[in-house]
Design a protein around this motif. Structure first.
Motif, PDB file in Angstrom:
ATOM      1  N   TYR A   1       0.860  -1.176   0.000  1.00 42.04           N
ATOM      2  CA  TYR A   1       0.000   0.000   0.000  1.00 42.04           C
ATOM      3  C   TYR A   1       0.898   1.227   0.000  1.00 42.04           C
ATOM      4  O   TYR A   1       1.842   1.318   0.792  1.00 42.04           O
ATOM      5  CB  TYR A   1      -0.891  -0.011   1.245  1.00 42.04           C
ATOM      6  N   ILE A   2       0.613   2.174  -0.876  1.00 41.63           N
ATOM      7  CA  ILE A   2       1.440   3.378  -0.989  1.00 41.63           C
ATOM      8  C   ILE A   2       0.686   4.542  -0.364  1.00 41.63           C
ATOM      9  O   ILE A   2      -0.364   4.960  -0.862  1.00 41.63           O
ATOM     10  CB  ILE A   2       1.786   3.692  -2.457  1.00 41.63           C
TER      11      ILE A   2
ATOM     12  N   VAL B   1       8.431   5.082  -8.238  1.00 42.00           N
ATOM     13  CA  VAL B   1       8.230   3.917  -7.381  1.00 42.00           C
ATOM     14  C   VAL B   1       7.263   2.931  -8.043  1.00 42.00           C
ATOM     15  O   VAL B   1       7.501   1.720  -8.063  1.00 42.00           O
ATOM     16  CB  VAL B   1       7.693   4.347  -5.998  1.00 42.00           C
ATOM     17  N   ILE B   2       6.187   3.467  -8.608  1.00 44.91           N
ATOM     18  CA  ILE B   2       5.187   2.617  -9.249  1.00 44.91           C
ATOM     19  C   ILE B   2       5.786   1.876 -10.440  1.00 44.91           C
ATOM     20  O   ILE B   2       5.506   0.686 -10.649  1.00 44.91           O
ATOM     21  CB  ILE B   2       3.970   3.468  -9.671  1.00 44.91           C
TER      22      ILE B   2
ATOM     23  N   LEU C   1      -2.382   2.408  -4.646  1.00 45.91           N
ATOM     24  CA  LEU C   1      -1.997   3.785  -4.359  1.00 45.91           C
ATOM     25  C   LEU C   1      -3.157   4.485  -3.672  1.00 45.91           C
ATOM     26  O   LEU C   1      -4.277   4.489  -4.180  1.00 45.91           O
ATOM     27  CB  LEU C   1      -1.629   4.500  -5.663  1.00 45.91           C
ATOM     28  N   ASP C   2      -2.898   5.094  -2.510  1.00 48.67           N
ATOM     29  CA  ASP C   2      -3.957   5.804  -1.795  1.00 48.67           C
ATOM     30  C   ASP C   2      -4.295   7.109  -2.524  1.00 48.67           C
ATOM     31  O   ASP C   2      -3.416   7.898  -2.839  1.00 48.67           O
ATOM     32  CB  ASP C   2      -3.519   6.105  -0.355  1.00 48.67           C
ATOM     33  N   LEU C   3      -5.579   7.313  -2.776  1.00 53.44           N
ATOM     34  CA  LEU C   3      -6.035   8.510  -3.492  1.00 53.44           C
ATOM     35  C   LEU C   3      -6.978   9.358  -2.640  1.00 53.44           C
ATOM     36  O   LEU C   3      -7.673  10.228  -3.157  1.00 53.44           O
ATOM     37  CB  LEU C   3      -6.766   8.104  -4.784  1.00 53.44           C
TER      38      LEU C   3
ATOM     39  N   ILE D   1       5.617   4.562   2.684  1.00 49.20           N
ATOM     40  CA  ILE D   1       5.237   5.913   3.091  1.00 49.20           C
ATOM     41  C   ILE D   1       6.135   6.910   2.367  1.00 49.20           C
ATOM     42  O   ILE D   1       7.372   6.831   2.434  1.00 49.20           O
ATOM     43  CB  ILE D   1       5.358   6.094   4.617  1.00 49.20           C
ATOM     44  N   ILE D   2       5.501   7.843   1.658  1.00 52.20           N
ATOM     45  CA  ILE D   2       6.248   8.864   0.923  1.00 52.20           C
ATOM     46  C   ILE D   2       5.730  10.230   1.375  1.00 52.20           C
ATOM     47  O   ILE D   2       4.585  10.599   1.102  1.00 52.20           O
ATOM     48  CB  ILE D   2       6.062   8.713  -0.599  1.00 52.20           C
ATOM     49  N   GLY D   3       6.556  10.953   2.122  1.00 55.19           N
ATOM     50  CA  GLY D   3       6.202  12.282   2.612  1.00 55.19           C
ATOM     51  C   GLY D   3       7.307  13.282   2.305  1.00 55.19           C
ATOM     52  O   GLY D   3       8.252  12.996   1.551  1.00 55.19           O
ATOM     53  N   GLU D   4       7.204  14.451   2.903  1.00 56.49           N
ATOM     54  CA  GLU D   4       8.180  15.505   2.619  1.00 56.49           C
ATOM     55  C   GLU D   4       9.590  15.108   3.040  1.00 56.49           C
ATOM     56  O   GLU D   4      10.570  15.386   2.336  1.00 56.49           O
ATOM     57  CB  GLU D   4       7.754  16.803   3.319  1.00 56.49           C
ATOM     58  N   GLU D   5       9.716  14.459   4.210  1.00 63.26           N
ATOM     59  CA  GLU D   5      11.038  14.023   4.672  1.00 63.26           C
ATOM     60  C   GLU D   5      11.629  12.991   3.726  1.00 63.26           C
ATOM     61  O   GLU D   5      12.835  13.010   3.434  1.00 63.26           O
ATOM     62  CB  GLU D   5      10.944  13.455   6.085  1.00 63.26           C
TER      63      GLU D   5
END
Length: 418
Positions: free
Chosen positions: A326-327, A341-342, A354-356, A378-382
């Motif tokens: 789960y992204i 990544v995908i 992919l979470d939308l 998990i893909i965030g600003e950091e």
């Protein structure tokens, strides 16, 4: 807006069973050198008049026929064999000197009273072995039907078989049957009285208990069969015995289509109530010639998918959600980065979602847990700022950070553990 009566939407929770049936059929039939064929839903109406028979229930009561804008008489196919025979002729498959083993899975259309396991748009899985007179061909198709059913965990069934002879033998028998039934004409129901003048053999199939009592003393078709028909049938029974395939000889089994000769068979189950037939078939040596092709002996069957679904949905356990990863994304502005990544996940063939939702990370992880996904990316600003992805294992709640340039190698390793 509602669907038309007798039609049904097949939703994602059900389609996985349909895919399972297709995959099982594909695997078993391909191993026996059967090849998939797909014919049009629309055919000339005359095809079914010439093949199924003008006095059958299908042609008289059940076909969806209309005139198109070119004023041609068109019918939505009510069964598969006639279309396969037409395709065999029009594509000149007879020019190759071999047995044509074909299979199909598709929609059929009949105007009947909708009930459990029987819709007006329904689906059939069928096979046709075209080009062999051998009783072994009959046994091959019967064996494949049983193999598919058993692989689908449909094991409570009864195979019923009969020999209905050739056309000449049946004509002689029909005269004797009519003479006998005329003595009981007033005791027959309306449908059987009509069939007495149009299609008397179908009276043998009547579910009316009073008619079945009358038929107990009726002439038997087997007594009118010549040695060729009987030898063919006896050899089939011999092979079935050798294969330990249990069967019951049903002398009243004739099937509802005019094109059958010699072998007729059905596979029934007690788990479907009155509509208990899940597979029906037989031999049709004259059909292709009757439609304008060369004399080509053939044998086949069809399985009703809707009826089969009633059985296997309680027997077969299928994992409904098999996404592995789960992204989760923390900030919509950095979504462009996820495509790299995908692409890696697609290249390595790992399933993902992919979470939308634009929800918080907490809610995204909650959904991942609800879907029983093993791993969350998990893909965030950091992560974007430091060029890595946070990998969270949801069951153990452990997590690690993987640099993007190491991600492909990590995914190859991960594939073995999820």
């Amino acid at each position: 807006m509602q669907p038309l009566r007798g039609t049904k939407d097949i939703l994602p929770d059900e389609i996985i069973f349909w895919q399972h049936i297709y995959n099982i059929a594909y695997e078993i039939l391909t191993s026996s050198n059967y090849h998939e064929i797909r014919t049009p839903l629309l055919e000339n109406t005359d095809l079914f008049h010439r093949s199924i028979g003008n006095y059958t229930d299908i042609v008289n009561k059940e076909m969806y026929s209309f005139a198109d804008q070119g004023n041609r008489n068109i019918t939505l196919r009510p069964e598969g064999t006639a279309s396969i025979a037409r395709a065999f002729i029009s594509n000149k498959l007879y020019l190759t000197p071999k047995i044509n083993r074909l299979w199909y899975l598709g929609a059929m259309f009949r105007y009947e009273r909708p009930q459990k396991g029987r819709q007006r748009q329904f689906h059939q899985l069928g096979i046709e072995c075209i080009g062999s007179t051998s009783p072994i061909a009959d046994v091959e198709v019967i064996r494949l039907a049983i193999k598919i059913l058993e692989e689908l965990k449909c094991i409570e069934y009864t195979l019923e078989i009969n020999s209905i002879g050739d056309m000449e033998e049946r004509k002689i028998y029909e005269l004797e049957l009519i003479n006998y039934l005329n003595n009981y004409k007033n005791d027959l129901d309306i449908e059987s009285q009509t069939r007495l003048n149009t299609n008397p053999l179908r009276i043998l199939d009547s579910k009316n208990s009073k008619i079945q009592e009358i038929l107990l003393e009726a002439p038997k078709l087997k007594n009118f069969l010549q040695s060729k028909s009987m030898n063919h049938f006896n050899e089939i029974c011999s092979h079935l015995n050798y294969l330990n395939i249990s069967y019951k000889i049903n002398e009243n089994l004739v099937r509802g289509l005019d094109y059958y000769n010699y072998t007729a068979f059905e596979i029934t189950t007690q788990r479907l109530g009155t509509q208990n037939t899940i597979c029906g078939g037989g031999r049709y040596d004259q059909l292709i010639q009757q439609l304008g092709g060369p004399k080509t002996p053939s044998v086949g069957w069809a399985i009703g998918i809707e009826r089969l679904m009633i059985i296997i949905q309680n027997q077969v356990k299928i994992q409904k959600n098999d996404n592995k990863i789960y992204i989760a994304i923390q900030n919509n502005k950095i979504q462009n980065r996820i495509w790299n990544v995908i692409k890696m996940l697609e290249e390595i063939k790992i399933k993902f979602e992919l979470d939308l939702s634009n929800n918080s990370l907490y809610k995204q992880l909650k959904r991942a847990n609800h879907l029983c996904v093993k791993v969350c990316f998990i893909i965030g600003e950091e992560e974007i700022k430091n060029d890595y992805i946070t990998i969270k294992w949801l069951k153990t709640r452990t997590q690690q950070q993987v640099k993007l340039y190491h991600l492909k190698g990590y995914l190859n390793y991960l594939k073995n553990y999820i």
